[in-house]
Enzyme design. Structure first.
Site, PDB file in Angstrom:
ATOM      1  N   SER A  51     -11.694 -19.624 -54.828  1.00 58.98           N
ATOM      2  CA  SER A  51     -10.783 -18.625 -55.404  1.00 58.98           C
ATOM      3  C   SER A  51      -9.602 -18.260 -54.504  1.00 58.98           C
ATOM      4  O   SER A  51      -8.584 -17.793 -55.007  1.00 58.98           O
ATOM      5  CB  SER A  51     -11.544 -17.363 -55.787  1.00 58.98           C
ATOM      6  OG  SER A  51     -11.958 -16.662 -54.648  1.00 58.98           O
ATOM      7  N   LYS A  95     -10.647 -11.435 -51.921  1.00 61.28           N
ATOM      8  CA  LYS A  95      -9.522 -11.485 -52.871  1.00 61.28           C
ATOM      9  C   LYS A  95      -8.295 -10.822 -52.244  1.00 61.28           C
ATOM     10  O   LYS A  95      -8.377 -10.137 -51.246  1.00 61.28           O
ATOM     11  CB  LYS A  95      -9.871 -10.754 -54.177  1.00 61.28           C
ATOM     12  CG  LYS A  95     -11.144 -11.198 -54.857  1.00 61.28           C
ATOM     13  CD  LYS A  95     -11.045 -12.563 -55.456  1.00 61.28           C
ATOM     14  CE  LYS A  95     -12.376 -12.956 -56.104  1.00 61.28           C
ATOM     15  NZ  LYS A  95     -12.408 -14.326 -56.504  1.00 61.28           N
TER      16      LYS A  95
END
Length: 158
Positions: A51, A95
């Site tokens: 990610s 993230k």
């Protein structure tokens, strides 16, 4: 032999017990200090998965996590953070902060007070706030600021 069945002198036993107690106390104090440092100041953690490509390697990077910044300076838009997973509280996610409280997320959602909007850098292969919505600041563990492993990639995280 003569030593079988012989009893240790009571003073020697007390001295040995006292030394054992003192060393045990010192070890416990050291363990507490390490725990407090790890929980409130700086943590070494592994960020793994696709990610955050190209910022982080999908095979995994060992990074340093600043846990003080979220308490005192605050998280800023663009920071890479580690947060408790919204889908599995036993795991963490790495993230980038895309929007702060009171701002509009890239999708147009208004981020509520006390929350952030998190996105993976690899939008095509990331489960993030687009799926689970705004993330409470209480779930943000800290800001990733330095990659320490692998050594050929070591350096500041931007």
């Amino acid at each position: 032999p003569r030593w079988r069945g012989a009893k240790a002198h009571p003073m020697a036993t007390r001295g040995l017990l006292r030394e054992f107690w003192e060393r045990g106390k010192a070890l416990a104090q050291f363990a507490c200090a390490v725990h407090l440092f790890h929980e409130h100041v700086l943590e070494i953690t592994l960020c793994m998965g696709p990610s955050m490509v190209p910022t982080l390697n999908p095979e995994g990077d060992v990074v340093l996590l600043d846990r003080l910044v979220s308490r005192f300076q605050g998280i800023r838009r663009g920071d890479v953070v580690v947060a408790t997973s919204m889908q599995n509280p036993k795991q963490t996610v790495c993230k980038r902060v895309a929007a702060l409280a009171g701002e509009r997320a890239p999708c147009g959602t208004l981020v509520p007070k006390g929350h952030v909007w998190l996105l993976g850098d690899n939008r095509l292969n990331s489960t993030d706030s687009r799926q689970y919505g705004p993330v409470p600041m209480a779930m943000v563990k800290g800001r990733v600021f330095l990659r320490v492993w692998p050594p050929w990639c070591a350096g500041a995280i931007k």
